[in-house]
Design a protein around this motif. Structure first.
Motif, PDB file in Angstrom:
ATOM      1  N   PHE A  76       0.801  -1.224   0.000  1.00  0.00           N
ATOM      2  CA  PHE A  76       0.000   0.000   0.000  1.00  0.00           C
ATOM      3  C   PHE A  76       0.839   1.282   0.000  1.00  0.00           C
ATOM      4  CE2 PHE A  76       0.900  -0.668   4.395  1.00  0.00           C
ATOM      5  CZ  PHE A  76       0.938   0.602   4.948  1.00  0.00           C
ATOM      6  N   ASP A  77       2.045   1.190   0.529  1.00  0.00           N
ATOM      7  CA  ASP A  77       2.866   2.405   0.596  1.00  0.00           C
ATOM      8  C   ASP A  77       3.928   2.450  -0.513  1.00  0.00           C
ATOM      9  OD1 ASP A  77       4.479   0.355   1.464  1.00  0.00           O
ATOM     10  OD2 ASP A  77       5.274   1.415   3.198  1.00  0.00           O
ATOM     11  N   PHE A  78       3.791   1.568  -1.506  1.00  0.00           N
ATOM     12  CA  PHE A  78       4.869   1.435  -2.480  1.00  0.00           C
ATOM     13  C   PHE A  78       5.207   2.744  -3.193  1.00  0.00           C
ATOM     14  CE2 PHE A  78       6.583   0.286  -6.707  1.00  0.00           C
ATOM     15  CZ  PHE A  78       7.758  -0.300  -6.269  1.00  0.00           C
ATOM     16  N   TYR A  79       4.178   3.457  -3.618  1.00  0.00           N
ATOM     17  CA  TYR A  79       4.447   4.686  -4.353  1.00  0.00           C
ATOM     18  C   TYR A  79       4.516   5.907  -3.433  1.00  0.00           C
ATOM     19  CZ  TYR A  79       4.035   2.101  -8.712  1.00  0.00           C
ATOM     20  OH  TYR A  79       4.243   1.219  -9.749  1.00  0.00           O
ATOM     21  N   THR A  80       4.988   5.711  -2.204  1.00  0.00           N
ATOM     22  CA  THR A  80       5.141   6.844  -1.296  1.00  0.00           C
ATOM     23  C   THR A  80       6.591   6.901  -0.833  1.00  0.00           C
ATOM     24  OG1 THR A  80       4.812   5.627   0.778  1.00  0.00           O
ATOM     25  CG2 THR A  80       2.832   6.349  -0.374  1.00  0.00           C
ATOM     26  N   ARG A  81       6.901   7.976  -0.175  1.00  0.00           N
ATOM     27  CA  ARG A  81       8.259   8.134   0.349  1.00  0.00           C
ATOM     28  C   ARG A  81       8.544   7.180   1.497  1.00  0.00           C
ATOM     29  NH1 ARG A  81      11.054  12.736  -0.982  1.00  0.00           N
ATOM     30  NH2 ARG A  81       9.832  14.169  -2.231  1.00  0.00           N
ATOM     31  N   GLU A  82       7.498   6.692   2.116  1.00  0.00           N
ATOM     32  CA  GLU A  82       7.689   5.821   3.287  1.00  0.00           C
ATOM     33  C   GLU A  82       8.242   4.454   2.900  1.00  0.00           C
ATOM     34  OE1 GLU A  82       4.826   8.008   3.440  1.00  0.00           O
ATOM     35  OE2 GLU A  82       6.368   9.027   4.614  1.00  0.00           O
ATOM     36  N   TYR A  83       7.987   4.048   1.653  1.00  0.00           N
ATOM     37  CA  TYR A  83       8.406   2.712   1.246  1.00  0.00           C
ATOM     38  C   TYR A  83       9.932   2.604   1.269  1.00  0.00           C
ATOM     39  CZ  TYR A  83       9.043  -1.498  -1.502  1.00  0.00           C
ATOM     40  OH  TYR A  83       9.415  -2.751  -1.914  1.00  0.00           O
ATOM     41  N   GLU A  84      10.408   1.540   1.897  1.00  0.00           N
ATOM     42  CA  GLU A  84      11.852   1.317   1.934  1.00  0.00           C
ATOM     43  C   GLU A  84      12.189   0.094   1.105  1.00  0.00           C
ATOM     44  OE1 GLU A  84      14.038   1.371   5.812  1.00  0.00           O
ATOM     45  OE2 GLU A  84      11.993   1.758   6.525  1.00  0.00           O
ATOM     46  N   LYS A  85      13.044   0.292   0.115  1.00  0.00           N
ATOM     47  CA  LYS A  85      13.459  -0.862  -0.683  1.00  0.00           C
ATOM     48  C   LYS A  85      14.588  -1.585   0.048  1.00  0.00           C
ATOM     49  CE  LYS A  85      17.088   1.565  -3.099  1.00  0.00           C
ATOM     50  NZ  LYS A  85      17.969   1.659  -4.236  1.00  0.00           N
ATOM     51  N   GLY A  86      14.917  -2.770  -0.418  1.00  0.00           N
ATOM     52  CA  GLY A  86      16.083  -3.456   0.134  1.00  0.00           C
ATOM     53  C   GLY A  86      15.917  -4.959   0.190  1.00  0.00           C
ATOM     54  N   LEU A  87      17.046  -5.645   0.236  1.00  0.00           N
ATOM     55  CA  LEU A  87      17.053  -7.090   0.402  1.00  0.00           C
ATOM     56  C   LEU A  87      17.692  -7.396   1.750  1.00  0.00           C
ATOM     57  CD1 LEU A  87      18.359  -8.212  -3.120  1.00  0.00           C
ATOM     58  CD2 LEU A  87      15.991  -8.140  -2.321  1.00  0.00           C
ATOM     59  N   GLU A  88      17.310  -8.518   2.334  1.00  0.00           N
ATOM     60  CA  GLU A  88      17.986  -8.951   3.550  1.00  0.00           C
ATOM     61  C   GLU A  88      19.407  -9.340   3.175  1.00  0.00           C
ATOM     62  OE1 GLU A  88      15.958 -12.153   5.443  1.00  0.00           O
ATOM     63  OE2 GLU A  88      14.377 -10.858   6.199  1.00  0.00           O
ATOM     64  N   LEU A  89      20.322  -8.974   4.043  1.00  0.00           N
ATOM     65  CA  LEU A  89      21.705  -9.303   3.751  1.00  0.00           C
ATOM     66  C   LEU A  89      22.284 -10.183   4.854  1.00  0.00           C
ATOM     67  CD1 LEU A  89      24.131  -8.874   1.895  1.00  0.00           C
ATOM     68  CD2 LEU A  89      24.681  -6.832   3.214  1.00  0.00           C
ATOM     69  N   TYR A  90      22.776 -11.340   4.450  1.00  0.00           N
ATOM     70  CA  TYR A  90      23.373 -12.282   5.389  1.00  0.00           C
ATOM     71  C   TYR A  90      24.829 -12.482   5.022  1.00  0.00           C
ATOM     72  CZ  TYR A  90      18.626 -13.834   6.580  1.00  0.00           C
ATOM     73  OH  TYR A  90      17.328 -13.898   6.993  1.00  0.00           O
ATOM     74  N   THR A  91      25.627 -12.771   6.025  1.00  0.00           N
ATOM     75  CA  THR A  91      26.931 -13.290   5.694  1.00  0.00           C
ATOM     76  C   THR A  91      27.053 -14.631   6.400  1.00  0.00           C
ATOM     77  OG1 THR A  91      29.283 -12.928   5.685  1.00  0.00           O
ATOM     78  CG2 THR A  91      28.084 -11.841   7.448  1.00  0.00           C
ATOM     79  N   SER A  92      27.291 -15.636   5.621  1.00  0.00           N
ATOM     80  CA  SER A  92      27.320 -17.024   6.106  1.00  0.00           C
ATOM     81  C   SER A  92      26.152 -17.356   7.016  1.00  0.00           C
ATOM     82  CB  SER A  92      28.625 -17.296   6.843  1.00  0.00           C
ATOM     83  OG  SER A  92      29.696 -16.909   6.057  1.00  0.00           O
ATOM     84  N   GLY A  93      24.983 -16.996   6.595  1.00  0.00           N
ATOM     85  CA  GLY A  93      23.786 -17.387   7.327  1.00  0.00           C
ATOM     86  C   GLY A  93      23.412 -16.474   8.478  1.00  0.00           C
ATOM     87  N   VAL A  94      24.233 -15.482   8.791  1.00  0.00           N
ATOM     88  CA  VAL A  94      23.897 -14.559   9.883  1.00  0.00           C
ATOM     89  C   VAL A  94      23.381 -13.255   9.295  1.00  0.00           C
ATOM     90  CG1 VAL A  94      24.751 -13.306  11.890  1.00  0.00           C
ATOM     91  CG2 VAL A  94      25.715 -15.538  11.298  1.00  0.00           C
TER      92      VAL A  94
END
Ligand code: ADP
Ligand code: MG
Length: 609
Positions: free
Chosen positions: A279-297
């Motif tokens: 619902f907030d995709f086209y607003t400034r509130e939307y935060e993009k990003g992927l989860e980032l792990y290093t060796s499973g953490v």
């Protein structure tokens, strides 16, 4: 009220366990992180675990973890808030949209425990020190907290199950096989062991018929995160369930890509293309990003640097052993490895989208409904730096059928003599189909793209051309329809047109005979870079409100109106003025602009009777 909340949100009661386990897992992540970043913290890796214990007599189910734990303040602020107000206020004032999981949205997953428990007791001690506390709540009426005797850091949650009713048997959550099945279903990928001691029976040693009970610790989950598993062992449902469990979205993903790369930089990525925009995709509130792990953490929940803005809808994660755990946000941005990964991900997403476009057009059209605008913004922003990446992913409505078309398809069926890619811009396809300016082109069977998004025309202006064919607005002042003579104003009419121009000064920069009209009497064309649709968009932006299209009034010299206009010009100055105003105002209305003086316009019409 809390009842209302918990009942309306989760239909399947069993997921309370998923919520508690996921919190326990988060707490273990935090503790692990602490041991890495704080020299004073030491902890034996083997003791990282989540334990389930059911007590039939007491009707309690306990979920315990050796995670980071909570101080008194944390217990109060993390678990106490909802009972006070916060999310509940929201629930009271606004019914959430269908399918919107407010527990997930507001971070109140813990409260799912009240679906099955009449009393929830949380005992916890923070790994950062301080005494242990017990938090207890019966739900809506609030909670109590008190200090208790010493315990190891971590958290223990005891659920006193509700009494069975006719329809609901809460006892099932005390049965080992049921608990084990729920864990397998929702929490198999949790990377810490979820243990439970189980009692089974076996043949007594030395005996052939006598059985004995024995108790043994059992690990219920496989602990291998889904992205570390072999693709061949996973089904679409596994990927979809992970998407849901991770709260990547409330929809069902359209597509996923599970990529493992070994080379200059090694990583595994699990990428999802959602179906619906949040619902907030086209607003400034939307935060993009992927989860980032290093060796499973997990090192970052939403790493924005992994995705370009135009692919901000992509969900998923990246796991790479090549990154350092203690890397800061600022350092990440400049990390060469990360930039390489981001580049590969961008390429992969593009190829996934192209393949969906090619092999599953319907699905792609659905995707484009949700996220097409973002791609078009992507073409337009950064001065068109990414237009080459994105131009073949665009879809537009067209005069050729009801289905949106790609630029490649359009270019592929252009007439041999056709020089331009033609488009008309306005607020709906229905209106554009009737636009007088398209008349001649349509008549000649030339396809016209219909632009109905604000950003469309700005995006193609940035593209300039596709396969060297320039984009051309059907209302462009210098439009020359292939194979048609350019309209020349007859010598005898020049004086009349300049008289009209004078009467309309301030509104138009010229009045001319039209080459693009066949049956309609008049229309507007524009000179220069700003079209009428662009003027409309810009006028709604604070900084650009003064930007105006340079309008030309075009008259169809083959129309009966033209003959009447000429007669009036010769004989009746007042009538000529009225006709001029009428034609101009009509042309404004046709293009969705408002007439400057509606009352005068109405009076002009009445004067015709
Ligand atoms: P969310 O997990 O989305 O933040 P929850 O309602 O599930 O929301 O949990 C609220 C908060 O309570 C968590 O963010 C965490 O700070 C705290 N919490 C819950 N369970 C635990 C636990 N087992 N150990 C430590 N903290 C916990
Ligand atoms: Mg939670």
């Amino acid at each position: 009220m809390l009842d209302l909340l918990i009942h309306s949100i989760y239909t399947q009661k069993e997921i309370f366990l998923r919520e508690l386990i996921s919190n326990a897992s988060d707490a273990l992540d935090k503790r692990y992180y602490l041991t890495l970043s704080d020299e004073n913290q030491s902890f034996d890796r083997d003791s990282f675990q989540i334990r389930l214990a059911a007590d039939q007599q007491a009707r309690t189910l306990t979920v315990a973890d050796t995670g980071v734990g909570m101080t008194k303040e944390e217990l109060e602020s993390n678990l106490g808030t909802i009972a006070r107000s916060g999310s509940l206020d929201f629930k009271e004032s606004a019914e959430p949209a269908e399918g919107v999981d407010i527990i997930g949205q507001f971070g109140v997953g813990f409260y799912a425990a009240f679906m099955v428990a009449k009393t929830v007791t949380v005992r916890s001690r923070s790994a950062n020190g301080g005494p242990a506390h017990e938090w207890r709540s019966e739900g809506p009426d609030g909670y109590t907290v008190k200090e208790i005797g010493d315990m190891e850091p971590g958290t223990e949650i005891v659920l006193l199950l509700k009494d069975n009713t006719e329809e609901e048997k809460y006892d099932e959550f005390l049965e080992a096989h049921r608990l084990s099945a729920i864990v397998k279903k929702y929490s198999d990928f949790i990377k810490y062991p979820i243990r439970m001691s189980r009692t089974r029976s076996r043949l007594k040693e030395g005996s052939e018929s006598e059985y004995e009970d024995y108790t043994e610790d059992e690990t219920l989950n496989s602990m291998v995160p889904i992205w570390r598993k072999n693709k061949n062992e996973l089904t679409d449902e596994d990927y979809e369930r992970f998407y849901t469990d991770k709260r990547f979205g409330f929809d069902k993903p359209l597509r996923h890509a599970h990529v493992t790369v070994d080379g200059a930089v090694s990583y595994t990525a699990l990428l999802y293309i959602p179906e619906k925009a949040p619902f907030d995709f086209y607003t400034r509130e939307y935060e993009k990003g992927l989860e980032l792990y290093t060796s499973g953490v997990l090192i970052m929940q939403k790493c924005p640097d992994l995705l370009p803005d135009y692919f901000s809808f992509v969900k998923g994660l990246v796991d790479s052993a090549d990154l350092s755990l203690n890397i800061s946000r600022e350092m990440l941005q400049h990390d060469r490895q990360l930039r390489l990964i981001a580049k590969r991900i961008q390429e992969r997403v593009k190829s996934e989208l192209l393949s969906m476009l090619k092999n599953d057009r319907e699905k792609y059209a659905g995707f484009f409904e949700s996220f097409g605008r973002q791609l078009k913004y992507g073409v337009y922003s950064d001065w068109g730096a990414n237009k080459d990446v994105l131009q073949d992913l665009l879809l537009f409505s067209s005069s050729d059928g009801d289905k949106p078309v790609t630029l490649e398809e359009y270019a592929g069926r252009m007439k041999p003599e056709q020089k331009n890619i033609y488009y008309a811009a306005g607020d709906s396809v229905e209106k554009l189909k009737k636009l007088p300016q398209t008349e001649l082109l349509s008549d000649k069977g030339i396809e016209i793209l219909y632009f109905t998004d604000d950003v469309d025309e700005f995006a193609v202006k940035m593209l300039g051309a596709y396969q060297e064919k320039p984009f051309k607005n059907v209302s462009d002042g210098d439009l020359e329809v292939e194979g048609e003579p350019k309209a020349e104003t007859a010598e005898e009419d020049k004086a009349m047109f300049s008289a009209m121009k004078e009467k309309l000064s301030g509104g138009v920069i010229d009045v001319r005979a039209s080459a693009r009209l066949k049956s309609h009497p008049c229309c507007l064309a524009t000179e220069g870079g700003v079209s009428i649709e662009m003027e409309k968009v810009l006028s709604s932006m604070p900084g650009a409100a003064g930007v105006k299209a340079e309008k030309v009034l075009e008259i169809n010299a083959g129309h009966a109106v033209f003959t009447a206009l000429k007669a009036a010009y010769a004989e009746d100055e007042e009538k000529f003025s009225a006709y001029t105003r009428l034609l101009y105002n009509q042309a404004l209305l046709i293009d969705g602009l408002s007439v400057e003086d509606p009352v005068a316009f109405a009076n002009d019409i009445c004067a015709l009777f």
